[in-house]
Design a protein around this motif. Structure first.
Motif, short mmCIF file in Angstrom:
data_model
loop_
_atom_site.label_atom_id
_atom_site.label_comp_id
_atom_site.label_asym_id
_atom_site.label_seq_id
_atom_site.Cartn_x
_atom_site.Cartn_y
_atom_site.Cartn_z
N ARG A 1 0.86 -1.20 0.00
CA ARG A 1 0.00 0.00 0.00
C ARG A 1 0.88 1.23 0.00
O ARG A 1 1.95 1.24 0.61
CB ARG A 1 -0.90 0.02 1.24
N ILE A 2 0.40 2.27 -0.67
CA ILE A 2 1.14 3.53 -0.72
C ILE A 2 0.39 4.58 0.10
O ILE A 2 -0.84 4.63 0.07
CB ILE A 2 1.28 4.03 -2.18
N VAL A 3 1.16 5.38 0.83
CA VAL A 3 0.57 6.51 1.55
C VAL A 3 1.15 7.77 0.91
O VAL A 3 2.36 7.99 0.97
CB VAL A 3 0.96 6.46 3.05
N VAL A 4 0.32 8.56 0.27
CA VAL A 4 0.81 9.79 -0.36
C VAL A 4 0.63 10.94 0.63
O VAL A 4 -0.46 11.13 1.17
CB VAL A 4 0.06 10.10 -1.67
N MET A 5 1.73 11.65 0.90
CA MET A 5 1.67 12.76 1.86
C MET A 5 1.98 14.09 1.18
O MET A 5 2.72 14.14 0.21
CB MET A 5 2.68 12.53 2.99
N GLN A 6 1.37 15.13 1.72
CA GLN A 6 1.67 16.49 1.26
C GLN A 6 1.47 17.45 2.42
O GLN A 6 0.44 17.38 3.11
CB GLN A 6 0.76 16.89 0.09
N ASP A 7 2.43 18.32 2.65
CA ASP A 7 2.33 19.35 3.70
C ASP A 7 1.89 18.78 5.05
O ASP A 7 1.06 19.37 5.74
CB ASP A 7 1.34 20.45 3.27
N GLY A 8 2.43 17.64 5.43
CA GLY A 8 2.13 17.07 6.75
C GLY A 8 0.80 16.37 6.85
O GLY A 8 0.37 16.01 7.95
N ASN A 9 0.12 16.19 5.74
CA ASN A 9 -1.16 15.48 5.74
C ASN A 9 -1.08 14.26 4.84
O ASN A 9 -0.29 14.25 3.88
CB ASN A 9 -2.28 16.38 5.19
#
Lengths: 367, 324
Positions: free
Chosen positions: A203-211
């Motif tokens: 599974r991939i977890v995509v993060m941006q700006d701490g979210n």
């Protein structure tokens, strides 16, 4: 159950909050990849799991036990660092054995385990060498060996392949995948390279700006990104995003792009939304090239053709947006320079809200 | 336009290929290319020539019956006579013995002290405490040896010194520290360590700052305690610096801090305090026997040279770390 659970995890440095209450559950034996651009908080999250950074608020559970206040050494995790973190004064065998020596394992045991791990990683001929005498790939293997000997509940990888050249990276990626299959240890892997994420992850977890923007299997994220950011981050080249207005055509909803109309899938969310600003998402590999006499094509202005061997990338523009097409070269080389547009099945198009960037309901399915 | 660029590139390439490849030519090429750097080096080179190389001309007086009136060139050669005189002189033998004993203890206790201090400073978490402590231990280095000697003399004074005040407070008789030969070495070694250890620790602190933080993070995850990290990461990582500093110290071993000795010793403590340099000072400058003093100085320099060569060779062989 040696899974990892993050509940409303927050990290602040002074007044600055860098991770904003993320939730994530990693199952036992699962390989989860945290991916995102630099500064998105992925490494900070990993370091909080390792215990190298304090958790400001939230709850971290490893193997069912809350470990917020547990020292790194007692969390039973092993970490592989970006720059390998090998001790330059120790040889390969001593580097691999470091964690065991610290834990005062019997000497015979240490030797046996080190030999086994060296065998697994193909490091047996190099056991007496210092890190300075090894290649990048060998150093990376030593770093992994040092993590493996501990037989931890969780492996943490912090961009372990980013210092390697492209060829070695592909090789090591396969080795990591093979190793995970064999050892079956829960693994959390941080990278900014979406190819690594796609190839390694369960599974991939995509993060941006701490979210966290989206969690899912690689194909889920590739086919059905939750928003325009994920769509633009995964895939190489990324998904084309064309600004358009929603309209109604002869046989259903269409995207009005300048004076052209692109047929869209018939989705309940699109009904009664005429005139709404949308972003049309087209994967470069899902569109078919069109030449002058192709009917129902969307016209593009071709700028450049990049030939990569078995396939080619066609760089073009569509209205004010750039547009890339990916196509096979077999039997098509002659026509690549004469491409005038593209066609695409409506069910392969993703639609995002023009203001929020959030995907409009509907699933792209591709066998 | 493009032709002219091509032409100049060709010309440069031809210049390079036709350039003379001899050693002198290479040196000239380097001088031409990096003249600014060599210009900056020049003052130091001049200083070395004027103060260290030119005086070497005078070394020949060690082998001459030197007279101020005849000059260096006019004085007759007498071979190794001065060396024979020196080695039959009990005071000189005593000075050599004292030099080695004081140097050995200074090295044994004084050399590890800055390393120990640097390791300790590195472990201090409270930044205010760390900075205050560092300032306090660096401070004596910036005080003149004369003042340091004054502080030592005042501190160990039998009547008003803080040490003897404490001793008498405990009910014992005051000790005349600076007139007792058995106390000279501990006081001297202690005061030089006090003066220099803090400042010398800067080199090791800089070396520690260069150790990659991920090595510590990796060790933390592996379960190492702070103590284990100090022994197994910090110390081995700064070992090359330690060895270089050790070689330099060995080279200066016979120098001792003779200004400090001159300031602290007196005839009553010559037995343990008189070193080769103070012997040279008394014979040469005070006694006017320049030729004998030059012989003693030359002996000192040759021994120091042999020691530094040996230390460098050993270090290079066993740890791959050396000055040259």
């Amino acid at each position: 159950m040696s899974g990892v659970k993050l509940e409303r995890i927050v990290k602040t440095y002074g007044d600055v909050e860098v991770v904003h209450g993320i939730n994530l559950e990693v199952d036992e034996k699962e390989f989860v990849v945290l991916v995102g651009p630099s500064g998105c908080g992925k490494s900070t999250t990993l370091r909080m799991i390792a215990g190298l950074e304090e958790i400001s608020t939230g709850k971290l559970t490893i193997d069912g036990a809350v470990v917020n206040r547990v020292a790194p050494k007692d969390r039973d995790v092993a970490m592989v660092f970006q720059n390998y973190a090998l001790y330059p004064h120790l040889n390969v065998a001593e580097n691999i054995a470091f964690g065991l020596r610290i834990r005062k394992e019997p000497k015979e045991n240490i030797k046996k385990i080190v030999d086994e791990v060296a065998q697994t990683l193909g490091l047996t001929p190099y056991l007496e060498r210092r890190p300075a005498d090894l290649s990048g790939g060998q150093r990376q293997r030593v770093a992994m060996g040092r993590a493996i000997v501990r037989r931890p509940k969780v492996f943490l990888f912090d961009e372990p392949l980013s210092n390697l050249d492209a060829k070695l990276r592909t090789q090591m990626r396969a080795e990591i995948k093979r190793l995970h299959k064999r050892l079956g240890v829960t693994s959390i892997y941080v990278t900014h390279d979406q190819v690594e994420a796609m190839t390694l992850a369960d599974r991939i977890v995509v993060m941006q700006d701490g979210n966290i923007e989206q969690i899912g299997t690689p194909m889920d994220l590739f086919l059905n990104p939750a928003n325009a950011f994920v769509a633009g981050f995964l895939g190489s080249p990324p998904m084309n995003q064309i600004r358009a207005t929603l309209a109604t055509g002869a046989s259903g909803p269409v995207a009005q792009i300048g004076n052209q109309q692109l047929p869209l899938p018939t989705l309940p969310a699109l009904a009664d939304a005429n005139g709404q600003e949308i972003i049309v998402g087209v994967r470069p590999e899902f569109a078919d090239i069109a030449v002058a006499d192709t009917p129902d094509q969307i016209h593009i202005n071709l700028d450049l053709v990049e030939t990569l061997g078995s396939e080619a990338l066609l760089h073009a523009s569509l209205g004010d947006d750039s547009f890339v097409l990916r196509t096979g070269t077999l039997g098509k080389m002659e026509m690549l320079d004469n491409v005038t547009g593209f066609t695409i099945k409506p069910e392969l198009i993703k639609i995002f809200d023009g203001t929020t960037g959030v995907a409009v309901a509907g699933q792209v399915q591709r066998a | 336009m493009s032709t002219s660029i091509d032409k100049s590139e060709h010309a440069q390439a031809d210049d390079y290929l036709n350039a003379p490849q001899g050693r002198v030519a290479k040196v000239i090429e380097h001088l031409k290319r990096d003249w600014q750097i060599y210009l900056m080096l020049l003052p130091t080179v001049i200083w070395l020539i004027v103060f260290l190389y030119k005086p070497m001309y005078g070394l020949q007086v060690a082998f001459k019956d030197y007279s101020v009136f005849r000059g260096v060139a006019g004085s007759p050669w007498i071979g190794f006579e001065h060396f024979e005189t020196l080695f039959s002189n009990d005071q000189f033998i005593r000075a050599i013995k004292n030099t080695f004993i004081i140097s050995f203890y200074t090295l044994l206790i004084g050399f590890p002290m800055p390393i120990f201090l640097a390791l300790m400073f590195n472990e201090v978490i409270n930044q205010t405490f760390k900075k205050t402590a560092q300032t306090i231990v660096y401070l004596p280095h910036f005080i003149s040896s004369v003042i340091i000697a004054g502080i030592v003399i005042a501190g160990f004074s039998p009547s008003s010194g803080v040490v003897n005040t404490f001793i008498t407070y405990l009910g014992f008789e005051p000790i005349y520290f600076l007139t007792k030969p058995e106390w000279f070495r501990p006081i001297f070694i202690g005061s030089t360590i006090w003066q220099e250890a803090g400042f010398q620790s800067i080199v090791y602190l800089a070396a520690i700052a260069g150790v990659s933080p991920t090595l510590y993070e990796s060790a933390v995850v592996d379960g190492a305690s702070r103590w284990q990290m100090m022994w197994k990461i910090t110390l081995p990582s700064i070992l090359p610096t330690i060895l270089i500093m050790l070689i330099i110290r060995i080279g200066n071993l016979l120098e001792v801090s003779f200004e400090m000795i001159i300031l602290l010793y007196q005839p009553a403590t010559y037995e343990t305090a008189d070193v080769v340099n103070t012997f040279i000072y008394r014979q040469g400058l005070l006694g006017g026997q320049y030729d004998l003093a030059a012989a003693a100085g030359l002996f000192n320099a040759v021994v120091a040279f042999i020691m530094v060569m040996t230390a460098n060779t050993i270090s290079r062989r066993y740890s791959n770390t050396s000055i040259w």
